[in-house]
Structures are given as structure tokens and as C-alpha cells.
Design a protein around this motif. Structure first.
Motif, PDB file in Angstrom:
ATOM      1  N   PHE A   1      15.928  -6.237  21.017  1.00 58.03           N
ATOM      2  CA  PHE A   1      15.305  -6.484  19.709  1.00 58.03           C
ATOM      3  C   PHE A   1      15.666  -7.855  19.152  1.00 58.03           C
ATOM      4  CE2 PHE A   1      15.090  -5.748  15.036  1.00 58.03           C
ATOM      5  CZ  PHE A   1      13.818  -5.201  14.924  1.00 58.03           C
TER       6      PHE A   1
ATOM      7  N   ALA B   1      16.111  -2.283  15.309  1.00 53.43           N
ATOM      8  CA  ALA B   1      15.758  -1.790  16.641  1.00 53.43           C
ATOM      9  C   ALA B   1      15.611  -0.268  16.571  1.00 53.43           C
ATOM     10  CB  ALA B   1      16.854  -2.161  17.645  1.00 53.43           C
ATOM     11  N   PRO B   2      14.645   0.330  17.252  1.00 52.13           N
ATOM     12  CA  PRO B   2      13.702  -0.290  18.195  1.00 52.13           C
ATOM     13  C   PRO B   2      12.407  -0.805  17.554  1.00 52.13           C
ATOM     14  CG  PRO B   2      13.505   2.097  18.304  1.00 52.13           C
ATOM     15  CD  PRO B   2      14.559   1.810  17.260  1.00 52.13           C
TER      16      PRO B   2
END
Ligand code: BGC
Length: 450
Positions: free
Chosen positions: A40, A183-184
Motif C-alpha cells: 500500500f 491498507a488494503p
């Protein structure tokens, strides 16, 4: 009037906290697998200044020096997290002995310095390989998590007595899967609620494994980010909005853990977005914890806003209040309110403040000094309110300042400094801030001047 020293209970555990992705660096070293944050942070535009945790504070190589610094501050406890992909690169299956060995050495180093290790199993760096199979949305991840817990317990359980399964499942669920800023980077509310359920489920599963492998000294808990919610006005719709926000942020986590059910009002409110729950899940989630970890930074002031999707509210910044560099209102009595409420309504055996601290624009001067008075007064005020809670029978057993040292502050990269120790990222030199010296005195006196 003479200054009084506010004394904390004997054996109160004064500590500081960090997290693997924020400090370790060595992102591909010695067989470490990729995490969702490795991936990320490399997506352009995601992180301020395009910073990444590739090197961070290089703690992987400098952990001895860092433990030495903890010793200088006379910390009694240190909370850190283990990077799951460093230990199990694919998230399941093959163990990376070098990665596991790193934590083994770190624990020994801490014990040599008389510092009690508190391990967080999950501080957001899921192995990317598991994300590719659906990540926390996939129920299989909960089983892989308890296998991972077992590996750590077998390796470190003879020396580590305090385990925190998850750090802030709210952040993982909603910032990671509803708002997509972490993230994600997924933006889907029902997914966030399913993820949240699986995080809690994995907590319950890991708890059992850790207790089974451990002995009577093994204590297991979970860390939640809690914040008292205030209506922005006396208006009925603001009062309602504050209640919804409270259920969204606080009760959605506290109720399942302590009472074995999601709050009914919020369950109804979410309608068709609610997660899929299997028959055994709620009893697994509500297995008795030994302690609750609370991360407290600020309060939430809530205004109804029908234009906003789903929760139909916005958070306000009260005028005239003081703010940290994160734009978070400084509201020390909030720590007292949260502690009292948790003790009164949920009765945990023990509570730790697992994070509290503040980011300010610190300047390192030519002599290597950082005069961070605002951090000192932030901590001072929060310690006072924590003390007040203890006097009123809250079972607060310890307090971890966030953070031991400046580090990678997620989407803000290295632009935010939370540390007691200043890190010069070009040289990786560490410098004690004034707050570190002040905190050392608090620990030595087991208390602070009022
Ligand atoms: C997290 C830390 C983070 C801190 C300050 C908490 O939400 O657990 O990782 O650095 O807050 O934002």
C-alpha cells in the motif's frame, strides 16, 4: 501551596509503545514476506511525501540501541508488535526462522534490561499473500491467525506473559475497508463489517490458543481505540447522532467482547449490511479476557448530517479548543470518562492504557535538544485524569506512551512526530526529547507533581 505528588499504585507498569511496520524497516530482509502495508505504501499518492516503511527507524538493526534507550528512560514495560509476514512470509505454512529469531533476541534484550514485554500480534501488517485470498474478509484468515499465535506462544511464551491479539480493530475494519484510506484500501461498508467480525473472531480463537499454550502467568487482552462521543448541540438529532457514533466506534467492539452480542440498536441500524455470523462465533468472541487495552487520544464531537452516507453524521472541531499536530482536540478528561465507563459497564479484571500521546512539530536544536513542553503538558494532564480514575476504583494497571520514538505515522509518513525520542531519519540518530527526561522522573517517582 506545596506541590503534591500524585502517586500511582505499587507495580504500576509505566511503558512506551511502538508497532512493527512503523519502526522496523528491513522490509525484505532475512526472508521477510510482503505485508499489505509494504504494498500500500508504494502506491503513488497514498502516503504523504510518498514515504514508505521500507527503512522506517531501522529498528530491526538497531533494536539493542533502542532497548538501551528504554533503559535510560527506566521504562518498566515495552509494547511492540510482531510482523506476521516476518515470521510466516506467506501468512500460513512455512516459518521464517530468522524473523522469529529477531523477536526472540528482542525479548531477551528487554528482559536483560528488566523491561516487561507486551506483544501485539496484529498491528495492521497482514501478509499480502493472505490479502490475495480475501484477507480478513475470508474466515480462513481467522484460523491462520490462531496458528500464527501458537507459533509465537511456543517460541516466546516462556518469557512473554502479556499478549494483545489486535490493535484497534475499528481502524483495520473501517479505515482499511470502508473509507479505504489505510491498507488494503477497500471501500465497501458491508465488507468492513464482515472484516470486523472476523477480527473479533480471530481474537477469540487466538486467545484460547495463547492461554492453552501458556501457563497461569499468561495474560491475554485486546486493544481498542475508544473515544467518548459528545453531541455537538442539545438538539435531538445531534444527540441521536452521538449515540450512533458511540455504537459505531465503542460499543460495536466492547459489547461482543464483554457481553457476547453486537449492540441491538446498531445491528438494526446497519440493516442489510450486517456481517454473517456462524453459530459458535459470539461465544468464541466473548471468551474472558485478562485485560483490556485502551488507546485514547481525543474525544469525538458529533453533529447530525443527513447528507453523509450510512452514519449520517460529521465530526466537528470545537472552536477555542487546543489541538495536536494531528488536528485532534486535546481533551484529557476523556481518558477518565472512558476508563470509568469501561470499568462500570464492562468490569474488566485489568485495564492498560496501551497508547496515549501526542504529535507536535518538534524541532531538534543544535545541541540535539527538543523542548517539547506541549507533549509534557499533554501527558501530565492525561496522567492526572488516569490517576483520578484509579482513585475511583478503576483497575488501571499500566500506561504506555505512544510512542517510544518518532516513526512512520501511516498515511502521514514521517511528517508527524509522536516520540519521546527524536529520530533523525537521514542519520538514524536518536535524541531524547525533554519529555523523555520528564517521563523518566515520573517513572522514578511512580507519579507526577500535581
Ligand atoms: C495506532 C498507532 C498510531 C497512533 C497515532 C493509533 O491509532 O495504533 O499505530 O501511530 O494511533 O495515530
Amino acid at each position: 501551596m506545596a506541590e503534591k505528588i500524585l502517586k500511582f499504585p505499587d507495580n504500576f507498569l509505566w511503558g512506551a509503545a511502538t508497532a512493527s511496520y512503523q519502526i522496523e524497516g528491513a522490509c525484505t530482509e532475512d526472508g521477510k514476506g510482503e505485508s499489505i502495508w509494504d504494498q500500500f505504501s508504494h502506491i503513488p499518492g497514498r502516503i504523504q511525501g510518498e514515504d514508505t516503511g521500507d527503512v522506517a527507524c531501522d529498528h530491526y538493526h538497531r533494536y539493542r540501541e533502542d532497548v538501551e534507550n528504554m533503559k535510560t528512560i527506566v521504562l518498566k514495560a515495552y509494547r511492540f508488535s510482531v510482523s506476521w509476514p516476518r515470521v510466516i512470509p506467506e501468512g500460513k505454512g512455512k516459518i521464517n526462522e530468522a524473523g522469529l529469531g529477531f523477536y526472540d533476541c528482542l525479548v531477551d534484550e528487554l528482559l536483560k534490561a528488566n523491561i516487561e514485554p507486551f506483544i501485539t500480534l496484529y498491528h495492521w501488517d497482514l501478509p499480502q499473500a493472505l490479502q490475495e485470498k480475501g484477507g480478513w474478509k475470508n474466515n480462513d484468515t481467522t484460523g491462520h491467525f490462531s496458528d500464527y499465535a501458537a507459533i509465537l506462544a511456543h517460541k516466546l511464551g516462556d518469557r512473554v506473559h502479556h499478549w494483545i491479539t489486535h490493535n484497534e480493530p475499528w481502524v483495520v475494519s473501517f479505515l482499511g475497508h470502508a473509507f479505504g484510506t489505510h491498507a488494503p484500501g477497500i471501500m465497501d461498508f458491508p465488507t468492513a463489517l464482515q472484516v470486523c467480525h472476523h477480527l473479533l473472531l480471530s481474537h477469540g480463537k487466538a486467545l484460547e490458543v495463547l492461554k492453552d499454550i501458556g501457563d497461569e502467568n499468561t495474560k491475554v487482552g485486546i486493544t481498542l481505540n475508544l473515544s467518548p462521543a459528545y453531541p455537538a448541540s442539545e438538539k435531538e438529532d445531534d444527540i441521536k447522532a452521538a449515540k450512533i457514533f458511540d455504537s459505531f466506534l465503542n460499543r460495536w467492539f466492547l459489547d461482543p467482547i464483554f457481553k457476547g452480542s453486537y449492540p441491538a440498536d446498531m445491528w438494526d441500524y446497519y440493516q442489510d449490511k450486517v456481517p454473517k455470523i456462524l453459530p459458535e462465533d459470539m461465544s468464541i468472541i466473548s471468551r474472558k479476557i485478562d485485560f483490556l487495552g485502551i488507546n485514547y487520544y481525543t474525544r469525538s464531537v458529533v453533529k447530525a448530517n443527513p447528507k453523509e452516507k450510512i452514519l449520517k453524521l460529521t465530526l466537528l472541531k470545537p472552536k477555542g479548543a487546543e489541538y495536536t499536530d494531528m488536528g485532534w482536540e486535546i481533551y484529557p478528561q476523556g481518558i477518565y470518562e472512558i476508563l470509568k465507563r469501561v470499568q462500570d459497564n464492562y468490569c474488566p479484571n485489568a485495564i492498560y492504557i496501551t497508547e496515549n500521546g501526542a504529535s507536535f512539530q518538534d524541532k531538534l536544536d543544535k545541541e540535539g535538544k527538543t523542548q517539547d513542553d506541549r507533549r509534557i503538558s499533554y501527558l501530565k494532564e492525561h496522567f492526572s485524569f488516569a490517576h483520578k480514575a484509579i482513585e475511583e476504583d478503576v483497575r488501571l494497571k499500566g500506561y504506555f506512551v505512544w510512542s517510544l520514538m518518532d516513526n512512520f505515522e501511516w498515511i502521514y509518513g514521517y511528517s508527524k512526530r509522536f516520540g519521546l525520542i527524536y529520530v533523525d531519519y537521514t542519520t538514524q540518530k536518536r535524541f531524547f526529547k525533554e519529555s523523555a527526561y520528564w517521563y523518566k522522573k515520573v517513572i522514578e517517582n511512580n507519579g507526577k507533581r500535581s
